[in-house]
Design an enzyme around this catalytic site. Structure first.
Site, PDB file in Angstrom:
ATOM      1  N   THR A 165     -53.109  52.847  89.390  1.00  0.00           N
ATOM      2  CA  THR A 165     -52.692  51.590  90.020  1.00  0.00           C
ATOM      3  C   THR A 165     -52.800  50.409  89.060  1.00  0.00           C
ATOM      4  O   THR A 165     -51.844  49.656  88.868  1.00  0.00           O
ATOM      5  CB  THR A 165     -53.601  51.336  91.255  1.00  0.00           C
ATOM      6  OG1 THR A 165     -53.563  52.509  92.055  1.00  0.00           O
ATOM      7  CG2 THR A 165     -53.142  50.161  92.056  1.00  0.00           C
ATOM      8  N   VAL A 166     -53.981  50.250  88.436  1.00  0.00           N
ATOM      9  CA  VAL A 166     -54.188  49.068  87.580  1.00  0.00           C
ATOM     10  C   VAL A 166     -53.373  49.197  86.297  1.00  0.00           C
ATOM     11  O   VAL A 166     -52.715  48.240  85.855  1.00  0.00           O
ATOM     12  CB  VAL A 166     -55.696  48.873  87.273  1.00  0.00           C
ATOM     13  CG1 VAL A 166     -55.903  47.689  86.344  1.00  0.00           C
ATOM     14  CG2 VAL A 166     -56.478  48.676  88.574  1.00  0.00           C
ATOM     15  N   ARG A 186     -54.339  61.481  82.705  1.00  0.00           N
ATOM     16  CA  ARG A 186     -54.773  62.883  82.796  1.00  0.00           C
ATOM     17  C   ARG A 186     -53.588  63.825  82.990  1.00  0.00           C
ATOM     18  O   ARG A 186     -53.491  64.852  82.354  1.00  0.00           O
ATOM     19  CB  ARG A 186     -55.753  63.063  83.952  1.00  0.00           C
ATOM     20  CG  ARG A 186     -57.175  62.855  83.502  1.00  0.00           C
ATOM     21  CD  ARG A 186     -58.178  63.229  84.569  1.00  0.00           C
ATOM     22  NE  ARG A 186     -59.386  62.440  84.330  1.00  0.00           N
ATOM     23  CZ  ARG A 186     -59.735  61.375  85.037  1.00  0.00           C
ATOM     24  NH1 ARG A 186     -59.013  60.986  86.061  1.00  0.00           N
ATOM     25  NH2 ARG A 186     -60.834  60.713  84.738  1.00  0.00           N
ATOM     26  N   ILE A 208     -59.940  36.571  90.893  1.00  0.00           N
ATOM     27  CA  ILE A 208     -60.691  35.313  90.718  1.00  0.00           C
ATOM     28  C   ILE A 208     -61.311  35.342  89.321  1.00  0.00           C
ATOM     29  O   ILE A 208     -62.112  36.218  89.032  1.00  0.00           O
ATOM     30  CB  ILE A 208     -61.829  35.160  91.752  1.00  0.00           C
ATOM     31  CG1 ILE A 208     -61.317  35.401  93.173  1.00  0.00           C
ATOM     32  CG2 ILE A 208     -62.496  33.807  91.624  1.00  0.00           C
ATOM     33  CD1 ILE A 208     -62.430  35.401  94.228  1.00  0.00           C
ATOM     34  N   GLU A 265     -63.074  52.181  97.209  1.00  0.00           N
ATOM     35  CA  GLU A 265     -63.302  52.950  95.984  1.00  0.00           C
ATOM     36  C   GLU A 265     -62.984  54.422  96.246  1.00  0.00           C
ATOM     37  O   GLU A 265     -62.956  54.857  97.408  1.00  0.00           O
ATOM     38  CB  GLU A 265     -64.776  52.854  95.586  1.00  0.00           C
ATOM     39  CG  GLU A 265     -65.227  51.468  95.177  1.00  0.00           C
ATOM     40  CD  GLU A 265     -64.522  50.983  93.933  1.00  0.00           C
ATOM     41  OE1 GLU A 265     -64.708  51.553  92.856  1.00  0.00           O
ATOM     42  OE2 GLU A 265     -63.749  50.019  94.046  1.00  0.00           O
ATOM     43  N   ASP A 316     -71.085  48.982  94.935  1.00  0.00           N
ATOM     44  CA  ASP A 316     -70.000  48.275  94.246  1.00  0.00           C
ATOM     45  C   ASP A 316     -70.356  46.786  94.080  1.00  0.00           C
ATOM     46  O   ASP A 316     -70.231  46.225  92.987  1.00  0.00           O
ATOM     47  CB  ASP A 316     -68.699  48.439  95.048  1.00  0.00           C
ATOM     48  CG  ASP A 316     -67.539  47.715  94.401  1.00  0.00           C
ATOM     49  OD1 ASP A 316     -67.045  48.194  93.368  1.00  0.00           O
ATOM     50  OD2 ASP A 316     -67.136  46.649  94.911  1.00  0.00           O
ATOM     51  N   LYS A 353     -71.307  44.383  90.625  1.00  0.00           N
ATOM     52  CA  LYS A 353     -70.671  43.090  90.329  1.00  0.00           C
ATOM     53  C   LYS A 353     -71.703  41.958  90.218  1.00  0.00           C
ATOM     54  O   LYS A 353     -71.624  41.126  89.321  1.00  0.00           O
ATOM     55  CB  LYS A 353     -69.623  42.777  91.393  1.00  0.00           C
ATOM     56  CG  LYS A 353     -68.443  43.761  91.369  1.00  0.00           C
ATOM     57  CD  LYS A 353     -67.571  43.646  92.608  1.00  0.00           C
ATOM     58  CE  LYS A 353     -66.415  44.633  92.597  1.00  0.00           C
ATOM     59  NZ  LYS A 353     -65.691  44.700  93.877  1.00  0.00           N
ATOM     60  N   GLY A 370     -56.649  45.144  93.816  1.00  0.00           N
ATOM     61  CA  GLY A 370     -55.192  45.298  93.925  1.00  0.00           C
ATOM     62  C   GLY A 370     -54.553  45.347  92.559  1.00  0.00           C
ATOM     63  O   GLY A 370     -55.119  44.893  91.561  1.00  0.00           O
TER      64      GLY A 370
HETATM   65  N1  HSE Z   1     -63.456  48.747  96.204  1.00  0.00           N
HETATM   66  C1  HSE Z   1     -63.485  47.440  95.631  1.00  0.00           C
HETATM   67  C2  HSE Z   1     -63.434  46.433  96.758  1.00  0.00           C
HETATM   68  C3  HSE Z   1     -62.324  47.246  94.709  1.00  0.00           C
HETATM   69  O1  HSE Z   1     -63.190  46.812  97.909  1.00  0.00           O
HETATM   70  O2  HSE Z   1     -63.667  45.255  96.516  1.00  0.00           O
HETATM   71  C4  HSE Z   1     -62.465  46.087  93.769  1.00  0.00           C
HETATM   72  O3  HSE Z   1     -63.558  46.199  92.918  1.00  0.00           O
END
Ligand code: HSE
Length: 436
Positions: free
Chosen positions: A13-14, A45, A135, A189, A200, A204, A301
């Site tokens: 995706t990214v 892959r 952001i 995720e 997660d 961060k 996203g």
């Molecule tokens: N799974 C993460 C979220 C994706 O829902 O924020 C972005 O890091």
């Protein structure tokens, strides 16, 4: 115009979003960076189902050939996960290539050694896309707010968790049902446990705490609670008291250390953070010059994450000809192992207010005993609700809001209240933040 060759590891995706942004905005990006960016090689892959002949770069399933390609100067690591991402980044850095990554887990857990390796090889490791996608919060803390002594950074930094809490709050939906929708929409995720149990967000906030306060990355010291233990009753009770429950990541400077924590939090429903709904992210920063400021946007996203990755790429291109000592270092601090660096505080030392819910027998003297115990532990009560209308088998829910207190006292009081005969189940407490 000069040209620079880049390699991309990961074309999901990214990765695809990054190629789209680089292609669509090529002219603007050249004008900004002063270089033509040539995507030389991309590793994935498996290319099954993709028309590789139609792609304007070499396609490989061997990522090592990308990080070992002598013509490539900059690597974008967009595959995620621990291994082989870590080894590939190490190889790229050792080969003196700049690396840009969106890999929050890797930076939070292994960033320290990776930054050292980058420094030793006089190249840069950049990671804007690792926190809050669209952001630019890393640039904000590392470059824009550097005049400030930061007192706190608090944010909704997991979109999936916020999506689930918003639907539970506004539509009264069940946790599992909303989680399935978040997965179907691609927010969660690969292992949604990381979204739900707070891992997660902990990755961060580890990163944000280091940039805000110039401290080493300490993922293992972050206090982490997920949203999986929240009940619809707590969400309803919070609303009755004028609060919403958000899953926040926070780093707060105190006199003797820094609280770094992730947990469900009651916040007043009239605050800006309370208005952040669905999958959106927001980060609130309190600095002694700027005061309170809030940054809002998509946290994940394809294109928002690509926006962050490509911004790092443009920075790397702009600095290609700078000596390493003239580049900004990873957190924007010259000393991060200085003896004056503040430690991360244990949870017992947190200073916060609490929402406490208990189930008690509706008998004379129970409330008096509970308030006696709270007073004994120096806990001041802000408000009490007794849910007489929910009485079942002689048991009622009792809800307290406390004033700010050190967590150790709250835990001691909870233990003592739980030992009362009239208390029928373990107490539930949720931290409360006012941001005033
Ligand atoms: N799974 C993460 C979220 C994706 O829902 O924020 C972005 O890091």
């Amino acid at each position: 115009m000069k040209s620079v060759s880049i390699g991309i590891i990961g074309y999901g995706t990214v990765g695809q979003g990054v190629v789209e942004v680089l292609t669509q905005n090529a002219r603007e990006i050249e004008r900004r960076g002063g270089y033509q960016i040539h995507i030389k090689k991309v590793a994935k892959r498996s290319w099954a189902g993709i028309d590789t002949a139609a792609l304007p770069f070499e396609c490989t399933d061997d990522a090592m050939t990308v990080v070992n390609d002598p013509e490539i100067q900059i690597i974008l690591e967009l595959m995620g996960g621990d291994e082989p991402a870590k080894t590939l980044i190490e190889t790229a850095l050792t080969n003196r290539k700049h690396v840009i990554t969106a890999n929050k887990a890797l930076i939070a857990k292994h960033g320290q050694s990776l930054f050292e390796l980058a420094r030793a090889n006089e190249v840069e490791l950049s990671y804007e896309a690792s926190v809050a996608g669209g952001i630019p919060v890393i640039k904000l803390l590392r470059e824009a707010l550097t005049a400030n002594a930061i007192s706190s950074v608090a944010g909704i930094i997991n979109g999936t968790g916020n999506f689930i809490l918003t639907a539970m709050t506004e539509q009264g939906r069940q946790f599992d049902d909303v989680l399935k929708e978040a997965q179907a929409l691609g927010y969660a995720e690969a292992d949604p446990a990381f979204d739900i149990n707070g891992t997660d967000a902990a990755h961060k906030i580890t990163i944000l705490a280091s940039i805000a306060f110039g401290i080493p990355l300490q993922f293992d010291a972050v206090f982490t609670e997920g949203i999986d233990t929240l009940t619809p009753a707590d969400i309803v009770n919070a609303a009755e008291l004028g609060f919403v429950i958000k899953h926040l990541g926070m780093a707060i400077r105190r006199e003797h250390g820094i609280e770094v924590r992730v947990h469900p939090t009651l916040i007043p429903s009239n605050t800006m953070l309370a208005g952040v709904k669905g999958v959106m992210n927001a980060v609130q920063v309190q600095g002694n010059a700027v005061d309170n400021s809030l940054y809002y946007g998509p946290g994940a996203g394809r294109l928002p994450t690509a926006s962050a990755v490509v911004a790092d790429l443009i920075d790397a291109v702009r600095e290609l000809n700078l000596d390493s000592e003239n580049r900004l270092n990873e957190f924007g601090f010259t000393e991060i192992f200085d003896k004056n660096v503040l430690p991360i505080l244990p949870a017992e030392e947190f200073l916060t207010a609490y929402y406490v819910r208990m189930s008690v027998r509706d008998e004379i003297g129970v409330l008096a005993e509970v308030t006696r115990i709270l007073a004994k532990h120096k806990i001041s009560i802000e408000s009490i609700i007794q849910k007489i209308e929910q009485k079942q088998n002689g048991v009622i829910p009792l809800i307290f809001l406390t004033d700010i207190v050190q967590e150790k006292y709250l835990r001691d009081a909870v233990k003592e209240i739980e030992s009362m005969v009239a208390v029928t189940e373990p107490l539930r407490y949720i931290r409360v933040e006012y941001f005033d």
